[in-house]
Design a protein around this motif. Structure first.
Motif, mmCIF file in Angstrom:
data_model
loop_
_atom_site.group_PDB
_atom_site.id
_atom_site.type_symbol
_atom_site.label_atom_id
_atom_site.label_comp_id
_atom_site.label_asym_id
_atom_site.label_seq_id
_atom_site.Cartn_x
_atom_site.Cartn_y
_atom_site.Cartn_z
ATOM 1 N N GLY A 2 0.813 -1.204 0.000
ATOM 2 C CA GLY A 2 0.000 0.000 0.000
ATOM 3 C C GLY A 2 0.846 1.253 0.000
ATOM 4 N N SER A 4 1.494 5.353 1.504
ATOM 5 C CA SER A 4 1.837 5.851 2.828
ATOM 6 C C SER A 4 0.571 6.037 3.658
ATOM 7 C CB SER A 4 2.584 7.174 2.711
ATOM 8 O OG SER A 4 1.767 8.126 2.082
ATOM 9 N N LYS A 5 0.743 5.973 4.944
ATOM 10 C CA LYS A 5 -0.373 6.059 5.882
ATOM 11 C C LYS A 5 -0.866 7.503 5.969
ATOM 12 C CE LYS A 5 -1.173 5.125 10.752
ATOM 13 N NZ LYS A 5 -0.545 4.654 11.976
ATOM 14 N N LYS A 6 -2.166 7.688 6.049
ATOM 15 C CA LYS A 6 -2.741 9.024 6.157
ATOM 16 C C LYS A 6 -2.474 9.573 7.552
ATOM 17 C CE LYS A 6 -6.946 11.640 5.471
ATOM 18 N NZ LYS A 6 -8.385 11.603 5.170
ATOM 19 N N LYS A 7 -2.009 10.831 7.624
ATOM 20 C CA LYS A 7 -1.694 11.437 8.908
ATOM 21 C C LYS A 7 -2.958 11.929 9.586
ATOM 22 C CE LYS A 7 2.882 13.073 7.630
ATOM 23 N NZ LYS A 7 3.773 14.227 7.555
ATOM 24 N N SER A 8 -2.889 11.934 10.914
ATOM 25 C CA SER A 8 -4.012 12.463 11.684
ATOM 26 C C SER A 8 -4.000 13.992 11.608
ATOM 27 C CB SER A 8 -3.913 12.003 13.134
ATOM 28 O OG SER A 8 -2.811 12.625 13.765
ATOM 29 N N GLN A 11 -1.144 15.586 13.520
ATOM 30 C CA GLN A 11 0.153 15.430 12.882
ATOM 31 C C GLN A 11 0.290 16.373 11.682
ATOM 32 O OE1 GLN A 11 0.123 11.248 12.034
ATOM 33 N NE2 GLN A 11 1.330 10.735 13.858
#
Length: 104
Positions: A2, A4-8, A11
């Motif tokens: 996958g 990159s992870k979605k930032k909160s 963040q």
């Protein structure tokens, strides 16, 4: 596999404030560099240029710049001013590579 992870949201806010701080620091450095530059002007002595032309019968801008040790723009300015005064004339050349010689 996958992306990159979605930032909160917290963040994302933190990264935006960090980028603003870095960009301000970069702007200050760029301003310091521009302030340090000094303007240097070099003028070709017309008598020296005329001696070179008399010894060679003709001269180009590039040759005058090389022999006097100045930039091409300064040599060109000297030759153009001598042409306007009537001391020199363009004898030949093309596309900015003109050949100058003394007027008779």
């Amino acid at each position: 596999m996958g992306g990159s992870k979605k930032k909160s949201p917290a963040q994302m806010d933190k990264s935006q404030t960090d980028e603003k701080k870095e960009s301000k620091g970069k702007k200050d450095k760029k301003q310091e560099k521009t302030e340090k530059k000094a303007e240097i002007t070099v003028i070709v002595n017309e008598d020296q240029a005329l001696k070179l032309i008399k010894s060679n019968n003709y001269i180009t801008v590039q040759e005058l710049a090389k022999q006097t040790g100045v930039k091409i723009s300064a040599a060109n300015a000297c030759l153009v001013s001598l042409t306007k005064k009537g001391t020199l004339k363009r004898a030949g050349g093309f596309a900015g590579h003109w050949i100058y010689q003394l007027t008779a």
